[in-house]
Design a protein around this motif. Structure first.
Motif, PDB file in Angstrom:
ATOM      1  N   LEU A 190       0.829  -1.216   0.000  1.00 18.19           N
ATOM      2  CA  LEU A 190       0.000   0.000   0.000  1.00 18.19           C
ATOM      3  C   LEU A 190       0.860   1.261   0.000  1.00 18.19           C
ATOM      4  N   GLU A 191       1.974   1.215   0.715  1.00 21.74           N
ATOM      5  CA  GLU A 191       2.871   2.369   0.728  1.00 21.74           C
ATOM      6  C   GLU A 191       3.389   2.656  -0.671  1.00 21.74           C
ATOM      7  N   LEU A 192       3.716   1.583  -1.384  1.00 18.54           N
ATOM      8  CA  LEU A 192       4.234   1.743  -2.746  1.00 18.54           C
ATOM      9  C   LEU A 192       3.172   2.358  -3.657  1.00 18.54           C
ATOM     10  N   VAL A 193       1.938   1.866  -3.547  1.00 15.35           N
ATOM     11  CA  VAL A 193       0.857   2.422  -4.360  1.00 15.35           C
ATOM     12  C   VAL A 193       0.700   3.919  -4.045  1.00 15.35           C
ATOM     13  N   THR A 194       0.691   4.253  -2.763  1.00 14.00           N
ATOM     14  CA  THR A 194       0.512   5.657  -2.376  1.00 14.00           C
ATOM     15  C   THR A 194       1.660   6.516  -2.885  1.00 14.00           C
ATOM     16  N   PHE A 195       2.881   5.962  -2.823  1.00 17.96           N
ATOM     17  CA  PHE A 195       4.051   6.705  -3.323  1.00 17.96           C
ATOM     18  C   PHE A 195       3.918   6.971  -4.818  1.00 17.96           C
ATOM     19  N   VAL A 196       3.607   5.941  -5.585  1.00 20.04           N
ATOM     20  CA  VAL A 196       3.510   6.090  -7.045  1.00 20.04           C
ATOM     21  C   VAL A 196       2.400   7.087  -7.396  1.00 20.04           C
ATOM     22  N   GLU A 197       1.288   6.990  -6.681  1.00 17.56           N
ATOM     23  CA  GLU A 197       0.173   7.896  -6.974  1.00 17.56           C
ATOM     24  C   GLU A 197       0.529   9.344  -6.668  1.00 17.56           C
ATOM     25  N   SER A 198       1.119   9.567  -5.492  1.00 19.20           N
ATOM     26  CA  SER A 198       1.361  10.965  -5.104  1.00 19.20           C
ATOM     27  C   SER A 198       2.535  11.551  -5.890  1.00 19.20           C
ATOM     28  N   ARG A 199       3.572  10.733  -6.141  1.00 18.55           N
ATOM     29  CA  ARG A 199       4.745  11.267  -6.827  1.00 18.55           C
ATOM     30  C   ARG A 199       4.465  11.540  -8.304  1.00 18.55           C
ATOM     31  N   PHE A 200       3.684  10.692  -8.949  1.00 16.75           N
ATOM     32  CA  PHE A 200       3.488  10.846 -10.389  1.00 16.75           C
ATOM     33  C   PHE A 200       2.076  11.324 -10.731  1.00 16.75           C
ATOM     34  N   SER A 201       1.354  11.793  -9.711  1.00 22.49           N
ATOM     35  CA  SER A 201       0.007  12.372  -9.900  1.00 22.49           C
ATOM     36  C   SER A 201      -0.878  11.491 -10.780  1.00 22.49           C
ATOM     37  N   LEU A 202      -1.052  10.265 -10.341  1.00 27.39           N
ATOM     38  CA  LEU A 202      -1.950   9.369 -11.073  1.00 27.39           C
ATOM     39  C   LEU A 202      -2.746   8.561 -10.050  1.00 27.39           C
ATOM     40  N   THR A 203      -3.743   7.853 -10.539  1.00 28.08           N
ATOM     41  CA  THR A 203      -4.532   6.997  -9.664  1.00 28.08           C
ATOM     42  C   THR A 203      -4.394   5.555 -10.124  1.00 28.08           C
ATOM     43  N   VAL A 204      -4.017   4.695  -9.201  1.00 25.76           N
ATOM     44  CA  VAL A 204      -3.942   3.269  -9.515  1.00 25.76           C
ATOM     45  C   VAL A 204      -5.341   2.689  -9.318  1.00 25.76           C
ATOM     46  N   GLU A 205      -5.915   2.195 -10.401  1.00 25.38           N
ATOM     47  CA  GLU A 205      -7.262   1.616 -10.341  1.00 25.38           C
ATOM     48  C   GLU A 205      -7.151   0.100 -10.231  1.00 25.38           C
ATOM     49  N   VAL A 206      -8.265  -0.523  -9.900  1.00 18.29           N
ATOM     50  CA  VAL A 206      -8.229  -1.978  -9.760  1.00 18.29           C
ATOM     51  C   VAL A 206      -7.830  -2.643 -11.089  1.00 18.29           C
ATOM     52  N   GLU A 207      -8.201  -2.006 -12.195  1.00 16.09           N
ATOM     53  CA  GLU A 207      -7.850  -2.560 -13.512  1.00 16.09           C
ATOM     54  C   GLU A 207      -6.330  -2.571 -13.730  1.00 16.09           C
ATOM     55  N   ASP A 208      -5.624  -1.692 -13.020  1.00 15.76           N
ATOM     56  CA  ASP A 208      -4.157  -1.634 -13.155  1.00 15.76           C
ATOM     57  C   ASP A 208      -3.470  -2.632 -12.238  1.00 15.76           C
ATOM     58  N   LEU A 209      -4.247  -3.174 -11.308  1.00 13.66           N
ATOM     59  CA  LEU A 209      -3.648  -3.980 -10.243  1.00 13.66           C
ATOM     60  C   LEU A 209      -3.264  -5.338 -10.758  1.00 13.66           C
ATOM     61  N   ASP A 210      -2.012  -5.527 -10.780  1.00 10.70           N
ATOM     62  CA  ASP A 210      -1.494  -6.752 -11.340  1.00 10.70           C
ATOM     63  C   ASP A 210      -0.093  -6.804 -10.765  1.00 10.70           C
ATOM     64  N   LEU A 211       0.150  -7.825 -10.013  1.00 12.60           N
ATOM     65  CA  LEU A 211       1.466  -7.909  -9.346  1.00 12.60           C
ATOM     66  C   LEU A 211       2.602  -7.747 -10.354  1.00 12.60           C
ATOM     67  N   GLU A 212       2.365  -8.204 -11.592  1.00  8.86           N
ATOM     68  CA  GLU A 212       3.425  -8.147 -12.591  1.00  8.86           C
ATOM     69  C   GLU A 212       3.876  -6.710 -12.864  1.00  8.86           C
ATOM     70  N   SER A 213       2.916  -5.762 -12.893  1.00  7.43           N
ATOM     71  CA  SER A 213       3.311  -4.381 -13.220  1.00  7.43           C
ATOM     72  C   SER A 213       4.075  -3.699 -12.103  1.00  7.43           C
ATOM     73  N   PHE A 214       4.025  -4.268 -10.911  1.00  9.51           N
ATOM     74  CA  PHE A 214       4.700  -3.630  -9.779  1.00  9.51           C
ATOM     75  C   PHE A 214       5.897  -4.434  -9.281  1.00  9.51           C
ATOM     76  N   ARG A 215       6.264  -5.449 -10.055  1.00 14.89           N
ATOM     77  CA  ARG A 215       7.248  -6.396  -9.560  1.00 14.89           C
ATOM     78  C   ARG A 215       8.686  -5.857  -9.546  1.00 14.89           C
TER      79      ARG A 215
END
Lengths: 85, 393
Positions: free
Chosen positions: A38-63
């Protein structure tokens, strides 16, 4: 290494207290606990001004840092994705 | 201590009114082991159940600071009532964050309006702090459209009445989350009564016997049920528990001080004794400190700052400790009045102990907080070779 990848590897290395390279699979290395995801998601969202949606959620993209970079580029490269919170 | 500014929002004012109206009934709820159905309706009508849910889904869309104040008002009166708002908010937060558009549209308005009461079914006999050990199985039903859910959940807050359950299980060995409507065949409830605290929170153990649910009830891809779905719910839960504890601690400081000032023994007010004043001062400062940490967590959360998960853990840790300490002080100062049946201080004392255990026990919070310290001050390198190396660093 581009700037996005550099920032992400820096965040990962600091958060996981271990030098993480752009292609290191830090989940497989056992460096990440469940709160870290969750910390990683929050970091990516706040740093790059985007929203991670459930459709983006895939362990592969964050590996790895390089995969997160590609994810960030894909999200921020498409205007319809940038302000959809 | 004075309440912070920013409490003038209509939603917070409504929560304050509601809390003060039900204040005299909370002892009976505790004694009788539940909130009357009418109270759930009243809480829904007051907008409390959907306070944190965005307006476009029928909620009030309050800020984290406002949600915190709402929980402080409720927690100061009845932890079970605050628990109702917590659980509803946890499930709604997880569905809002990780549900599909269809899932949000299907469940959030009903949760916001209180037509549906939610339960968060994660813990099991062998999976408390270590939720990755859950054994509940989420399996393909063979028709391509359904899954079956089989397991036994323990200590589910409002599990006696919840109509939808967010269940954490394993799908082929990967953590997965699924919404199970409680009226489906195979769902059974075993009410829990007489436990140490949260007696009005209608806690139940819940059996899931090959409960068949549509695949469209699965929340987020398998593998992310714990870290993302349950993680979001628990993060939200810790935040509202923290503020509920702030309210509980403040109520205890008020009760203890009023009693110490009014009660005389041997011709002197209790408050005339230095040792009693010391107890009050210590409780008041711990409580004020907890409020500031909870306020800080609210700031992090409203800005979407990466540190919000940790700041929330810090706030919950401090606030649960403050509530435990202030309620212990209140019972001590009130003496026999704190021990009698229906004593408010006594109830807060029992509930506060539970707050040091749920949503991450104090010792689990300490592990995480210390890990954050290590990140900042211990440098980095290859993974530490031994515990001794970590201590030295």
């Amino acid at each position: 290494m581009n700037d996005i990848t550099r920032e992400i590897t820096e965040f990962l290395s600091a958060a996981l207290r271990s030098e993480v390279g752009p292609d290191d699979d830090y989940f497989a290395l056992g460096l990440a606990d469940s709160l870290f995801a969750l910390e990683l998601v929050t970091f990516v969202e706040s740093r790059f001004s985007l929203t991670v949606e459930v459709e983006d959620l895939d362990l592969e993209s964050f590996r790895t840092a390089n995969r997160i970079t590609r994810f960030v580029q894909r999200k921020t490269g498409s205007p319809e994705f940038t302000e959809n919170r | 201590m004075n309440r912070a500014p920013g409490t003038g929002s209509p939603a917070v004012a409504e929560a304050a009114r509601f809390a003060s109206e039900v204040r005299g009934r909370a002892a009976a709820w505790d004694r009788e082991g539940g909130l009357p159905a009418g109270v759930l309706k009243e809480a829904a009508a007051a907008g409390l159940l959907g306070a944190g849910i965005p307006e476009r889904f029928g909620g009030q869309g309050v800020t984290p600071a406002e949600l915190g104040e709402i929980c402080a008002h409720l927690g100061g009166v009845c932890s079970a009532l605050r628990g109702l708002v917590t659980v509803q908010g946890m499930v709604a937060a997880a569905l809002h964050r990780w549900g599909t558009g269809e899932q949000r549209a299907r469940w959030l308005p009903a949760l916001a309006g209180g037509e549906l009461t939610a339960g968060f079914a994660a813990t099991e006999e062998a999976a408390g702090s270590a939720l990755s050990a859950v054994r509940t199985r989420i399996e393909d039903a063979g028709d391509g459209e359904h899954v079956t859910v089989t397991g036994h959940k323990k200590w589910i807050t409002f599990g006696q009445v919840a109509q939808v359950l967010l269940v954490l299980g394993q799908d082929k060995g990967k953590p997965a989350a699924v919404v199970v409507e409680a009226d489906r065949e195979g769902v059974s409830r075993e009410p829990v009564g007489g436990q140490l605290g949260m007696r009005a929170a209608q806690i139940a153990h819940i059996g899931l016997d090959a409960v068949r649910v549509p695949r469209t009830n699965l929340v987020a891809p398998s593998g992310l049920g714990l870290s993302h779905v349950a993680g979001t719910a628990l993060d939200h839960g810790r935040f509202t528990v923290a503020w509920g504890c702030v309210g509980m601690a403040e109520a205890c400081v008020e009760d203890a001080t009023a009693h110490a000032a009014a009660r005389t023994q041997g011709g002197e007010a209790l408050a005339g004794h230095q040792s009693v004043r010391a107890l009050l001062a210590k409780a008041a400062v711990e409580t004020a400190g907890a409020r500031e940490l909870a306020r800080r967590a609210a700031e992090f959360r409203s800005g979407g700052a990466p540190g919000s998960v940790t700041e929330t853990i810090v706030a919950k840790y401090a606030a649960a400790a403050a509530a435990a300490s202030a309620s212990s002080t209140a019972v001590q100062v009130l003496g026999s009045a704190g021990c009698e049946p229906d004593s408010r201080a006594g109830r807060h004392f029992r509930d506060a102990k539970v707050m040091e255990i749920i949503e991450g026990a104090q010792q689990v919070a300490e592990l995480h907080i210390a890990e954050q310290l290590m990140r900042r001050h211990a440098g980095r390198g290859p993974a530490p070779a031994s515990p001794a190396a970590e201590v030295r660093a």
